[in-house]
Write a protein that holds these residues in place. Structure first.
Motif, mmCIF file in Angstrom:
data_model
loop_
_atom_site.group_PDB
_atom_site.id
_atom_site.type_symbol
_atom_site.label_atom_id
_atom_site.label_comp_id
_atom_site.label_asym_id
_atom_site.label_seq_id
_atom_site.Cartn_x
_atom_site.Cartn_y
_atom_site.Cartn_z
ATOM 1 N N LEU A 23 0.942 -1.285 0.165
ATOM 2 C CA LEU A 23 0.021 0.039 0.121
ATOM 3 C C LEU A 23 0.870 0.997 -0.095
ATOM 4 O O LEU A 23 0.559 2.291 -0.608
ATOM 5 N N ARG A 24 1.988 1.184 0.785
ATOM 6 C CA ARG A 24 2.932 2.313 0.686
ATOM 7 C C ARG A 24 3.261 2.635 -0.460
ATOM 8 O O ARG A 24 3.670 3.690 -1.006
ATOM 9 N N ARG A 25 3.791 1.513 -1.333
ATOM 10 C CA ARG A 25 4.338 1.645 -2.839
ATOM 11 C C ARG A 25 3.236 2.386 -3.625
ATOM 12 O O ARG A 25 3.469 3.266 -4.315
ATOM 13 N N ASP A 26 2.247 1.530 -3.416
ATOM 14 C CA ASP A 26 0.893 2.232 -4.257
ATOM 15 C C ASP A 26 0.658 3.682 -4.091
ATOM 16 O O ASP A 26 0.508 4.569 -4.973
ATOM 17 N N ARG A 27 0.598 4.249 -2.771
ATOM 18 C CA ARG A 27 0.455 5.347 -2.459
ATOM 19 C C ARG A 27 1.585 6.456 -3.060
ATOM 20 O O ARG A 27 1.298 7.441 -3.431
ATOM 21 N N ARG A 28 2.706 5.878 -3.032
ATOM 22 C CA ARG A 28 3.901 6.697 -3.702
ATOM 23 C C ARG A 28 3.708 6.964 -5.193
ATOM 24 O O ARG A 28 3.735 8.057 -5.646
ATOM 25 N N ALA A 29 3.012 5.831 -5.880
ATOM 26 C CA ALA A 29 2.841 6.042 -7.267
ATOM 27 C C ALA A 29 1.564 6.929 -7.361
ATOM 28 O O ALA A 29 1.741 7.619 -8.423
ATOM 29 N N ILE A 30 0.727 6.590 -6.508
ATOM 30 C CA ILE A 30 -0.538 7.679 -6.616
ATOM 31 C C ILE A 30 -0.222 9.199 -6.205
ATOM 32 O O ILE A 30 -0.475 9.965 -7.401
ATOM 33 N N GLU A 31 0.481 9.184 -5.521
ATOM 34 C CA GLU A 31 1.122 10.740 -5.310
ATOM 35 C C GLU A 31 1.731 11.432 -6.469
ATOM 36 O O GLU A 31 1.651 12.515 -6.772
ATOM 37 N N LYS A 32 2.694 10.619 -7.001
ATOM 38 C CA LYS A 32 3.642 10.984 -8.056
ATOM 39 C C LYS A 32 2.777 11.427 -9.508
ATOM 40 O O LYS A 32 2.967 12.326 -10.122
ATOM 41 N N THR A 33 1.757 10.435 -9.462
ATOM 42 C CA THR A 33 0.661 10.484 -10.757
ATOM 43 C C THR A 33 -0.060 11.831 -10.533
ATOM 44 O O THR A 33 -0.434 12.338 -11.621
ATOM 45 N N LEU A 34 -0.609 12.234 -9.275
ATOM 46 C CA LEU A 34 -1.393 12.830 -9.160
ATOM 47 C C LEU A 34 -0.660 14.482 -9.248
ATOM 48 O O LEU A 34 -1.066 15.459 -10.180
ATOM 49 N N ALA A 35 0.575 14.468 -8.732
ATOM 50 C CA ALA A 35 1.349 15.551 -8.865
ATOM 51 C C ALA A 35 1.681 15.813 -10.481
ATOM 52 O O ALA A 35 1.460 17.143 -11.106
ATOM 53 N N ALA A 36 1.932 15.000 -11.332
ATOM 54 C CA ALA A 36 2.389 15.090 -12.727
ATOM 55 C C ALA A 36 1.064 15.295 -13.358
ATOM 56 O O ALA A 36 1.178 16.335 -14.356
ATOM 57 N N ALA A 37 -0.084 14.987 -12.941
ATOM 58 C CA ALA A 37 -1.388 15.186 -13.654
ATOM 59 C C ALA A 37 -1.715 16.686 -13.516
ATOM 60 O O ALA A 37 -2.398 17.282 -14.366
ATOM 61 N N MET A 38 -1.360 17.337 -12.578
ATOM 62 C CA MET A 38 -1.660 18.624 -12.342
ATOM 63 C C MET A 38 -0.991 19.550 -12.766
ATOM 64 O O MET A 38 -1.390 20.716 -13.378
ATOM 65 N N GLY A 39 0.312 19.500 -12.990
ATOM 66 C CA GLY A 39 1.188 20.279 -13.792
ATOM 67 C C GLY A 39 1.037 21.707 -12.881
ATOM 68 O O GLY A 39 0.412 21.900 -11.935
ATOM 69 N N SER A 40 1.389 22.713 -13.662
ATOM 70 C CA SER A 40 1.164 24.169 -13.046
ATOM 71 C C SER A 40 1.340 25.040 -14.047
ATOM 72 O O SER A 40 2.280 25.626 -14.842
ATOM 73 N N ASN A 41 0.169 25.968 -14.205
ATOM 74 C CA ASN A 41 0.525 27.001 -15.117
ATOM 75 C C ASN A 41 0.325 28.376 -14.702
ATOM 76 O O ASN A 41 0.066 29.441 -15.376
ATOM 77 N N GLY A 42 0.154 28.489 -13.256
ATOM 78 C CA GLY A 42 0.265 29.579 -12.562
ATOM 79 C C GLY A 42 -0.921 30.531 -12.225
ATOM 80 O O GLY A 42 -0.885 31.489 -11.841
ATOM 81 N N THR A 43 -2.087 29.775 -13.107
ATOM 82 C CA THR A 43 -3.501 30.693 -12.992
ATOM 83 C C THR A 43 -4.093 30.427 -11.429
ATOM 84 O O THR A 43 -3.499 29.475 -10.884
ATOM 85 N N ARG A 44 -4.885 31.342 -11.212
ATOM 86 C CA ARG A 44 -5.558 31.290 -10.002
ATOM 87 C C ARG A 44 -6.260 29.807 -9.719
ATOM 88 O O ARG A 44 -6.106 29.271 -8.570
ATOM 89 N N ILE A 45 -7.081 29.511 -10.884
ATOM 90 C CA ILE A 45 -8.020 28.342 -10.842
ATOM 91 C C ILE A 45 -7.026 27.014 -10.557
ATOM 92 O O ILE A 45 -7.220 26.042 -9.727
ATOM 93 N N ASP A 46 -5.649 27.073 -11.135
ATOM 94 C CA ASP A 46 -4.773 26.121 -11.140
ATOM 95 C C ASP A 46 -4.097 25.803 -9.840
ATOM 96 O O ASP A 46 -4.183 24.901 -9.220
#
Ligand code: FPP
Ligand code: MG
Length: 289
Positions: A23-46
């Motif tokens: 589960l710890r391993r899965d959680r790390r993969a989940i965190e990494k994927t969520l962060a990558a999916a969000m990206g960052s374009n600096g807008t307020r909604i982002d």
């Protein structure tokens, strides 16, 4: 030499730590994927969406999908892009819920609608839900997307029913459970079923996985309801007594009012008082009951 029984006992003892490590391993993969999916374009909604999705969270729902996949003998790793969709919808729904409930803190942080503003938090919530849809539409089986949409629609119905029933001290346990099944358990049911769908389990086992997820989700919301009376605000990252003050009858309150009908009067008094000192005194009394 280890006997059969001893080796079974040894592997049973090893199971929890092995499962926890997975589960710890899965959680790390989940965190990494969520962060990558969000990206960052600096807008307020982002920034508001990042705040909702990345600033804390137990990731219970995607972990449930991973656990079901593992129960079917599959490694969740190749599916993580699909698995995270449920967390995106959940985070989006919390941005909306905090606006509806007028909550000031979530996961130890100021809520998005307070830090930014209400329109930005609502739009960030919409964006997160659609991000989840996009992830599933890109590479998931169509059944998964259909089940996901059904669960998110249930969330909306549950949240709306809860709102309609506020400040009604005649609301009973079955009505509270109906709301909890819709607003919370539906997404857990989806999360567990998603694991079975991805594992290509037969329909009977997909339904069994969904029923399991629904039961876990209802238990989760019942615990959340209980913590609103008795929890430690520091540990939970949000203040307690919020449900009661907001006029929401939750599981412990419905049970307490069924057992002691006189309590309904106290509850009505809590709802009619605007003074903080009176409110604290009523809350303490209800907690004792
Ligand atoms: C938290 O409950 C809220 C939910 C479990 C569901 C919220 C659902 C919606 C707002 C509708 C769906 C919206 C979208 C964008 C999909 P709670 O208020 O009991 O828990 P809390 O104490 O953590 O706030
Ligand atoms: Mg809330």
């Amino acid at each position: 030499m280890i006997t059969g029984a001893a080796s079974t006992a040894a592997s049973l003892r090893a199971l929890p730590s092995r499962a926890i490590n997975e589960l710890r391993r899965d959680r790390r993969a989940i965190e990494k994927t969520l962060a990558a999916a969000m990206g960052s374009n600096g807008t307020r909604i982002d920034s508001a969406a990042r705040h909702g999705l990345l600033d804390g969270g137990k990731r219970v729902r995607p972990l449930l999908t991973c656990a079901v996949l593992r129960a079917f003998g599959r490694n969740p790793k190749p599916y993580v892009d699909l698995v995270v969709a449920v967390e995106m919808a959940h985070a989006g729904s919390l941005l909306h819920d905090d606006v509806i409930d007028e909550s000031k803190t979530r996961r130890g942080h100021v809520t998005a609608h307070v830090e930014f503003d209400i329109p930005t938090a609502v739009l960030a919530g919409d964006r997160l839900v659609m991000l989840g849809v996009e992830h599933l539409a890109r590479g998931g089986p169509s059944e998964m997307l259909v089940r996901f949409c059904a669960a998110v629609k249930d969330l909306c119905i549950g949240e709306s029913l809860e709102r309609e029933r506020r400040f009604d001290s005649t609301v009973d346990l079955e009505q509270v459970r109906e709301v909890n099944r819709l607003k919370t358990a539906a997404l857990f049911g989806y999360a567990a079923e998603a694991g079975a769908i991805l594992a290509e389990a037969p329909p009977r086992l997909r339904r069994a996985a969904r029923d399991y997820g629904l039961a876990v989700g209802e238990a989760f919301q019942t615990t959340d309801d209980h913590l609103d009376f008795c929890g430690d605000p520091g540990a939970m990252g949000k203040s307690i007594g919020q449900d009661l003050v907001a006029g929401v009858v939750t599981v412990p309150l419905a049970i307490a009012m069924e057992r002691s009908p006189g309590l309904r009067e106290d509850v009505l008094r809590v709802w009619s008082t605007e003074r903080d000192d009176e409110l604290s005194a009523h809350l303490a009394k209800l907690r004792e009951g």
